[in-house]
Motif scaffolding. Structure first.
Motif, PDB file in Angstrom:
ATOM      1  N   ILE A 121       0.837  -1.214   0.000  1.00 46.69           N
ATOM      2  CA  ILE A 121       0.000   0.000   0.000  1.00 46.69           C
ATOM      3  C   ILE A 121       0.864   1.253   0.000  1.00 46.69           C
ATOM      4  O   ILE A 121       0.630   2.189  -0.769  1.00 46.69           O
ATOM      5  CB  ILE A 121      -0.948  -0.016   1.222  1.00 46.69           C
ATOM      6  CG1 ILE A 121      -2.026  -1.071   1.010  1.00 46.69           C
ATOM      7  CG2 ILE A 121      -1.592   1.347   1.405  1.00 46.69           C
ATOM      8  CD1 ILE A 121      -2.934  -1.266   2.183  1.00 46.69           C
ATOM      9  N   VAL A 122       1.880   1.295   0.849  1.00 46.30           N
ATOM     10  CA  VAL A 122       2.661   2.528   0.920  1.00 46.30           C
ATOM     11  C   VAL A 122       3.434   2.753  -0.374  1.00 46.30           C
ATOM     12  O   VAL A 122       3.680   3.890  -0.776  1.00 46.30           O
ATOM     13  CB  VAL A 122       3.597   2.501   2.148  1.00 46.30           C
ATOM     14  CG1 VAL A 122       4.367   3.806   2.249  1.00 46.30           C
ATOM     15  CG2 VAL A 122       2.798   2.270   3.405  1.00 46.30           C
ATOM     16  N   ALA A 123       3.781   1.650  -1.057  1.00 42.95           N
ATOM     17  CA  ALA A 123       4.520   1.805  -2.308  1.00 42.95           C
ATOM     18  C   ALA A 123       3.719   2.577  -3.347  1.00 42.95           C
ATOM     19  O   ALA A 123       4.291   3.214  -4.236  1.00 42.95           O
ATOM     20  CB  ALA A 123       4.896   0.435  -2.867  1.00 42.95           C
ATOM     21  N   ILE A 124       2.385   2.532  -3.242  1.00 43.88           N
ATOM     22  CA  ILE A 124       1.549   3.162  -4.280  1.00 43.88           C
ATOM     23  C   ILE A 124       1.901   4.628  -4.453  1.00 43.88           C
ATOM     24  O   ILE A 124       1.942   5.138  -5.570  1.00 43.88           O
ATOM     25  CB  ILE A 124       0.053   3.027  -3.907  1.00 43.88           C
ATOM     26  CG1 ILE A 124      -0.366   1.565  -3.917  1.00 43.88           C
ATOM     27  CG2 ILE A 124      -0.812   3.815  -4.877  1.00 43.88           C
ATOM     28  CD1 ILE A 124      -1.784   1.373  -3.448  1.00 43.88           C
ATOM     29  N   THR A 125       2.150   5.321  -3.342  1.00 45.81           N
ATOM     30  CA  THR A 125       2.318   6.771  -3.443  1.00 45.81           C
ATOM     31  C   THR A 125       3.783   7.200  -3.498  1.00 45.81           C
ATOM     32  O   THR A 125       4.082   8.377  -3.319  1.00 45.81           O
ATOM     33  CB  THR A 125       1.638   7.467  -2.250  1.00 45.81           C
ATOM     34  OG1 THR A 125       1.970   6.752  -1.070  1.00 45.81           O
ATOM     35  CG2 THR A 125       0.142   7.509  -2.425  1.00 45.81           C
ATOM     36  N   GLN A 126       4.691   6.268  -3.738  1.00 44.61           N
ATOM     37  CA  GLN A 126       6.104   6.647  -3.788  1.00 44.61           C
ATOM     38  C   GLN A 126       6.421   7.350  -5.105  1.00 44.61           C
ATOM     39  O   GLN A 126       5.851   7.017  -6.149  1.00 44.61           O
ATOM     40  CB  GLN A 126       7.003   5.421  -3.632  1.00 44.61           C
ATOM     41  CG  GLN A 126       6.878   4.753  -2.287  1.00 44.61           C
ATOM     42  CD  GLN A 126       7.092   5.711  -1.144  1.00 44.61           C
ATOM     43  OE1 GLN A 126       8.035   6.483  -1.131  1.00 44.61           O
ATOM     44  NE2 GLN A 126       6.192   5.679  -0.153  1.00 44.61           N
ATOM     45  N   ARG A 139      12.985   4.260  -3.533  1.00 46.16           N
ATOM     46  CA  ARG A 139      12.067   4.049  -2.407  1.00 46.16           C
ATOM     47  C   ARG A 139      10.952   3.091  -2.818  1.00 46.16           C
ATOM     48  O   ARG A 139      10.516   2.247  -2.028  1.00 46.16           O
ATOM     49  CB  ARG A 139      11.456   5.375  -1.952  1.00 46.16           C
ATOM     50  CG  ARG A 139      12.419   6.256  -1.199  1.00 46.16           C
ATOM     51  CD  ARG A 139      11.730   7.511  -0.709  1.00 46.16           C
ATOM     52  NE  ARG A 139      11.026   7.320   0.552  1.00 46.16           N
ATOM     53  CZ  ARG A 139      11.605   7.362   1.747  1.00 46.16           C
ATOM     54  NH1 ARG A 139      12.896   7.609   1.844  1.00 46.16           N
ATOM     55  NH2 ARG A 139      10.909   7.186   2.837  1.00 46.16           N
ATOM     56  N   TYR A 144       9.984  -0.349  -0.818  1.00 47.33           N
ATOM     57  CA  TYR A 144       8.687  -0.826  -0.324  1.00 47.33           C
ATOM     58  C   TYR A 144       8.308  -2.138  -0.994  1.00 47.33           C
ATOM     59  O   TYR A 144       7.698  -3.008  -0.384  1.00 47.33           O
ATOM     60  CB  TYR A 144       7.614   0.241  -0.544  1.00 47.33           C
ATOM     61  CG  TYR A 144       7.672   1.310   0.520  1.00 47.33           C
ATOM     62  CD1 TYR A 144       7.243   1.016   1.817  1.00 47.33           C
ATOM     63  CD2 TYR A 144       8.180   2.558   0.267  1.00 47.33           C
ATOM     64  CE1 TYR A 144       7.310   1.969   2.821  1.00 47.33           C
ATOM     65  CE2 TYR A 144       8.270   3.523   1.251  1.00 47.33           C
ATOM     66  CZ  TYR A 144       7.829   3.228   2.535  1.00 47.33           C
ATOM     67  OH  TYR A 144       7.907   4.147   3.521  1.00 47.33           O
ATOM     68  N   ILE A 156      -2.420  -5.304  -5.431  1.00 45.69           N
ATOM     69  CA  ILE A 156      -2.099  -3.895  -5.163  1.00 45.69           C
ATOM     70  C   ILE A 156      -0.697  -3.587  -5.678  1.00 45.69           C
ATOM     71  O   ILE A 156      -0.458  -2.559  -6.317  1.00 45.69           O
ATOM     72  CB  ILE A 156      -2.183  -3.609  -3.648  1.00 45.69           C
ATOM     73  CG1 ILE A 156      -3.591  -3.882  -3.145  1.00 45.69           C
ATOM     74  CG2 ILE A 156      -1.775  -2.171  -3.349  1.00 45.69           C
ATOM     75  CD1 ILE A 156      -3.719  -3.821  -1.639  1.00 45.69           C
TER      76      ILE A 156
END
Lengths: 631, 550
Positions: free
Chosen positions: B356-361, B366, B370, B486
């Protein structure tokens, strides 16, 4: 002996593979190779036939197990063949007529630079059709069924440079898909009901399943038959299929492939016997198509389309007979075989006429050809007499028996069906006489073609006339040979069963009535087309004529109901997809994106925050472990 | 205890003891892979000390590659000699286990390290400065960033060839880590490979402050986690009276015979076992980068020189997962019902959190960091299957994943603008139009990360998920598949960005690398495709190697 069965299929299959993969090198010998392998298949068929005659009634069925096709625990499908009297009949018809048409095509396609490919497709068709009739289970039959559909598609669209041919091929393919869907559903239903595909177990245990199931399977099989055999409501493709080369129309769209539906219903007789409702629908479809095709045939000026309407109508007779149950199966197949002779002969004759007339198909531009093409005239004429049921010729016997069987159905149904078949016979006589008169009699109405060449009708080469002559022999004698002494009934009875139907009126009365309607139909045609000159441009005609010229508005109906309806359905589905499905998907994506944005803030770059996360995580880890032990 | 008593204890031990201590029995041949690499590392230090500056680069590169190749040959020889299967045993007085997983993981680490060393040695990506070829590492690590001293060092053409022996030391530690058969060896191996990595992280030639910040963070957090690990070791010693894996397992199973009287009070105290076990687990989860011990990963992966990032992401992960497997399968199998639920939770938050956090990288490094967190989750799903298939699937996944990772980071080193590597995603727009080959290769790696069939990522993911499902973790597999979906989004997004966006006018250029990086990327692609198209041989190999010695 049973090892020869696979060779029947292997010969044309080899031909197709070699011709289609061989490339230009084979251009000079390709047609000979294709014809030779078709003939080889016919010879093997004859050998098997004589062997079969040498054995007694019960021991005539041969089985060959080639290999296990899909060996999954409870899902067993084999490539295995069954050769009994029914499939033997088809094998001889397919390979015999097939070989003749191969020979005919050598001359007919002489100037086509893709002739090798044409013979490859023809061989492919033979292999698929033989597979269809020789399969010993429904799954393999389905394979052959799809194979002939493919070959038909390729051959209708053979002159793909003509947009009309490409469209016709697509149309045939699409309409056939509807029928194929029926067959696939029927096969699936069989598997869920009986746990197998093989003919023996499925047809032997129809009594174990409920009538509802049998009706469902029967109706799905009928749908399949309607697609392949151009029966109402899936008949719209056959007229357009005449865009293919004429030998194709003769072999595939008259003599063999379009009769596959009759084969399917006859082969599945046990299922229909157990489902009277489905049988009734079969009879209705047959009766409706019988009249439908005949009416369309009356109005067409294109000689091939007139014959196509006739094919539809004649197959209607067969389907009707097959729907009558054991009193009709044998006669359906018998009419199928005689029809195979005379209709193939008629088509080849039409091809011969076109060959001499610069590929003109409009009968209004023919006229007076009997002197210029004597062989074609005689063979076509014999086919004509056979199809209208002239006494003593093939069609007389086979059609008469179907009319009798229709009356023998009994009750009101019997009277209705009998009347319909009689009416059909009258119309047949009318439109065939019309074709005959417009083509071979009357004034010359020849017109120059678009390049300005005046036609010079001439007799076709030997390679074309000899097959026509042989088929004419079949048209004359086959019916009598089969009917006298009930030869054909005795031959097929062990497979299809036979029950003699007692008609409420005597056989002689039926024959007499048939003769009367025949004369009436032919006389009417003579009054309209023989006595009066035929105008070169078609008159406006009555409302019925105009409708019949447009195939009784079948395409308009399909367009309004199916195409428009389908468009509305897909549009509403697209709407649901855009709003509901995409809404959910995009909503999910957006929520994950938002979550990601929030979680990302935790990553603030400070080592102390990271350390706290580790410490907290460890604390939770330990607490959870201890807690797990405590509970 | 009185002073005299202490004294007498001392003298008796000293007097009688020294004679009695037997020489330890060390099977040098079986430890050859580690010894070769460690020896070469020492030799590398000597090269730094005695060879002239000009000759060092070639000497170090030659030495490193030869040492790693020789060590790999030794691993193959041991495996061929049956040490992975029939002759597996515990060597070096109980400190080192020689068995299938050890040899498989050592082989993987060595191969990945060879490839990583190739990327370390790349000197063609930047234009020559002052007539000297330059690599990814700082000219002089000790020079203050931006100072005159640094400029002098650059002008003089200094290079930090110490990275080669540092990498070799790290590899030596990693080789021991999955083979460690007692807790002290485990700890020492951990420190042996961690300390050089901290240094390597600080050595970036460009963005030096960021690199140094990353190194400090990594060191601080690494030290923090080492403290936890060490405390856990102490607690387990208190519980079992030994640091040996076998002994601890015996105590856990309750089959232990002679109990030392001094430890009789604490021995068998389950609180010690559970807390100690959890702490050691935490130390290892830190190294593999599992949530919530993952937070160092993005910062360090971004700050470290990219070749080092690739090396860490591949080899460190292999070593750490090896140690984790051994701990869970050899030491704590009797505790399965205690650790599995907790690990379930860790696996789920790791898979979902990483994805999930990788989506907005917005930074490619980075993003890959993730992604590596999410992959750690996938591998952990195989780890907790607690079946032999679980072990072999994890081994296979690690082998497949490490080559994809090194290859991907090697591609990152190629895309450059005036400030060095152009890692911001917006700069990758339209890369496929400008450099179709590089973009296509990167797309292959991304598809492998996403687990698309015909790449090694699919074979690996399928193997671990199947093992997890067969091991009774069906729900975990469902979450894993959702996380994969995802994750596929942001991998595919990069592909879309590369191929379907207009190139930016001031966009980066793709450097033409020397044979070294080309080879590294090429090996990555070949392994990715071979393991994707024909994985069976390697799956069989992993499954043969799946048995731990106890």
């Amino acid at each position: 002996m049973e090892n020869l069965i696979a060779l029947l299929i292997a010969a044309p299959l080899l031909g197709a593979a070699v011709l289609l993969c061989g490339g230009r090198r084979l251009d000079r010998v390709g047609h000979w190779l294709g014809t030779l392998l078709a003939a080889a298949s016919f010879v093997i068929g004859v050998v098997l036939f004589s062997d079969m005659l040498g054995r007694s009634g019960d021991g005539r069925t041969l089985h060959q197990h080639l290999f296990s096709w899909i060996p999954v625990e409870s899902f067993q499908a084999d490539v295995a063949f069954q050769l009994d009297q029914l499939s033997m009949t088809f094998v001889l018809l397919i390979t015999g007529v097939g070989t003749l048409i191969h020979i005919y095509s050598i001359g007919y396609m002489e100037h086509d630079e893709r002739r090798r490919r044409f013979f490859g497709y023809l061989n492919l068709f033979l292999a698929a059709m033989l597979l269809l009739v020789l399969a010993d289970n429904y799954l393999l039959l389905y394979f052959g069924w799809e194979g002939v559909g493919l070959a038909s598609y390729l051959l209708i669209g053979f002159w793909q440079h003509k947009p009309s041919a490409a469209t016709a091929a697509k149309k045939a393919f699409l309409v056939n898909r509807v029928g194929d869907m029926g067959l696939s559903i029927a096969v699936m239903l069989m598997f869920t009901t009986f746990g197998t595909f093989a003919f023996g177990p499925v047809l032997g245990s129809t009594g174990d399943a409920t009538e509802g199931k049998m009706t469902a399977i029967g109706l799905m099989l009928l749908l399949a038959a309607c697609g392949k055999s151009a029966q109402v409501p899936l008949q719209s493709w056959l007229g357009d299929a005449m865009e293919g080369p004429t030998p194709v129309s003769a072999l595939i769209h008259a003599a063999t492939m379009v009769t596959a539906g009759v084969y399917l219903i006859t082969r599945s007789g046990a299922i229909f016997n157990a489902a009277p409702d489905a049988q009734l629908v079969v009879v209705v479809v047959g009766a409706v198509t019988l009249l439908f095709g005949a009416v369309v045939g009356c109005a067409k000026d294109d000689i091939k389309k007139a014959l196509a309407g006739s094919t539809m109508s004649q197959i209607g007779y067969m389907i009707l007979a097959a729907g009558l149950g054991p009193i009709g199966y044998v006669f359906a197949i018998m009419h199928l075989v005689t029809h195979g002779f005379f209709k193939a002969g008629l088509f080849l004759g039409a091809g011969s006429v076109m060959h001499g007339m610069n590929d003109e198909v409009d009968m209004r531009k023919y006229g007076g050809l009997r002197k210029h093409m004597p062989v074609t005239f005689v063979t076509f004429g014999l086919g004509y007499l056979a199809i209208i049921g002239f006494p003593g010729l093939s069609g007389f016997f086979s059609k008469d028996l179907i009319i009798e069987a229709a009356f023998a159905k009994g009750g009101t149904q019997g009277w209705i069906l009998g009347s319909v078949t009689l009416l059909g016979a009258a119309i047949t006589a009318f439109y065939m006489t019309r074709v005959m008169l417009m083509t071979f009699f009357g004034e010359k109405r020849w017109q120059p073609d678009e390049h300005g060449h005046q036609p010079h009708p001439h007799e076709s080469p030997k390679s074309m006339t000899i097959p026509m002559i042989i088929l004419a022999f079949g048209s004359v004698f086959a019916g009598g040979f089969f009917a006298i002494g009930e030869r054909f009934v005795h031959w097929l009875e062990p497979v299809t069963g036979y029950h003699h139907g007692e008609a409420p009126i005597s056989a002689a009365t039926v024959t007499g009535a048939t003769m009367v309607v025949l004369v009436l139909g032919a006389a009417l045609a003579w009054l309209m087309y023989g006595r009066r000159p035929v105008p070169v441009t078609a008159p406006r005609g009555s409302l019925l004529t105009r409708a019949a010229r447009r195939d009784l508005l079948q395409d308009d109906f399909n367009h309004v109901v199916l195409v428009r309806g389908g468009e509305h359905l897909t549009r509403s589905l697209v709407y649901v997809d855009h709003t509901l499905v995409d809404g959910v998907v995009n909503g999910t994506a957006a929520s994950f994106g938002g979550l990601s944005g929030r979680l990302r803030k935790l990553q603030n770059g400070y080592a102390r925050t990271y350390a706290v996360s580790m410490f907290g995580g460890t604390a939770v880890l330990i607490a959870a472990t201890l807690l797990m032990r405590a509970v | 205890m009185s002073a005299t008593a202490v004294h007498s204890l001392w003298t008796t031990t000293a007097a009688g003891g020294i004679d009695k201590i037997p020489a330890p029995n060390i099977e040098y041949a079986q430890l050859a892979p580690t010894l070769i690499v460690a020896g070469a590392a020492v030799l590398g230090i000597l090269i730094e000390a005695f060879l002239p500056r000009k000759a060092r680069y070639h000497a170090q590169l030659f030495l490193s590659v030869v040492a790693l190749a020789a060590a790999f040959a030794a691993v193959v020889a041991l495996a061929a000699g049956g040490y992975g299967t029939s002759k597996k045993h515990i060597a070096a007085m109980g400190a080192i286990a020689i068995d299938g997983p050890t040899l498989f993981l050592q082989g993987t680490i060595l191969l990945a390290s060879v490839v990583a060393v190739f990327t370390f040695a790349e000197r063609r990506l930047d234009p020559e400065s002052h007539g000297n070829r330059i690599d990814s590492f700082a000219a002089q690590a000790a020079a203050v960033p931006g100072s005159e001293g640094e400029k002098d060092a650059v002008r003089a053409g200094f290079t930090t060839t110490e990275v080669f022996p540092l990498a070799l030391f790290a590899v030596a530690g990693m080789l021991v880590f999955p083979a460690a058969n007692d807790l002290l060896t485990l700890f020492i191996a951990l420190e042996v490979f961690s300390l050089p990595l901290y240094l390597l992280c600080a050595l970036a030639r460009r963005k030096r402050l960021m690199s140094q910040e990353a190194a400090v963070k990594y060191f601080l957090l690494g030290a923090f986690s080492s403290a936890f690990l060490l405390f856990g070791i102490a607690l387990l010693y208190g519980y079992a009276g030994s640091v040996s894996y076998a002994r601890i397992a015996e105590v856990v199973d309750g089959t232990v015979q002679n109990v030392s009287p001094t430890l009789a009070d604490t021995m068998g105290n389950d609180a010690l076992l559970l807390i100690g076990g959890a702490l050691i687990l935490m130390g290892l989860l830190f190294k593999v980068g599992a949530v919530p011990f993952h937070m160092w990963t993005p910062d360090v992966y971004q700050g470290a020189p990219t070749p080092v990032t690739g090396f860490m992401a591949a080899a460190t992960k292999v070593a750490a997962f090896g140690a984790l497997l051994r701990l869970l399968y050899v030491v704590l199998p009797g505790l399965r019902w205690d650790w599995r639920p907790v690990m379930w939770a860790v696996v789920i938050v790791t898979m979902l959190g990483g994805a999930i956090v990788a989506i907005t990288q917005t930074d490619i490094k980075r993003l890959l960091a993730y992604s590596s967190i999410a992959h750690a989750g996938f591998i952990l799903a195989g780890v907790i299957a607690a079946t032999p298939e679980g072990i072999s699937s994890v081994l296979f996944y690690l082998g497949a994943y490490s080559f994809v990772t090194i290859g991907a980071f090697a591609v990152v080193t190629l895309v450059r603008d005036a400030g060095g590597e152009a890692t911001h995603l917006s700069k990758w727009a339209g890369l496929g139009r400008r450099s179709p080959l590089v973009a296509a290769v990167f797309a292959v790696f991304l598809l492998a990360f996403a687990g698309i069939p015909l790449t090694s990522g699919f074979s690996g993911k399928f193997a671990v998920f199947k093992a997890a499902a067969d091991g009774g973790a069906g729900a975990l597999v469902v979450v894993g598949v959702i996380a994969s979906a995802i994750a596929a989004f942001f991998y595919i997004r990069v592909i879309v960005l590369m191929f379907f966006s207009e190139p930016r006018p001031e966009g980066p250029t793709v450097a033409v690398p020397s044979a070294l990086t080309t080879m590294a990327i090429g090996i990555g692609v070949v392994v990715t495709l071979v393991l994707g198209v024909a994985p069976q041989y390697f799956l069989d190999l992993a499954s043969q190697a799946g048995g731990f010695v106890r």
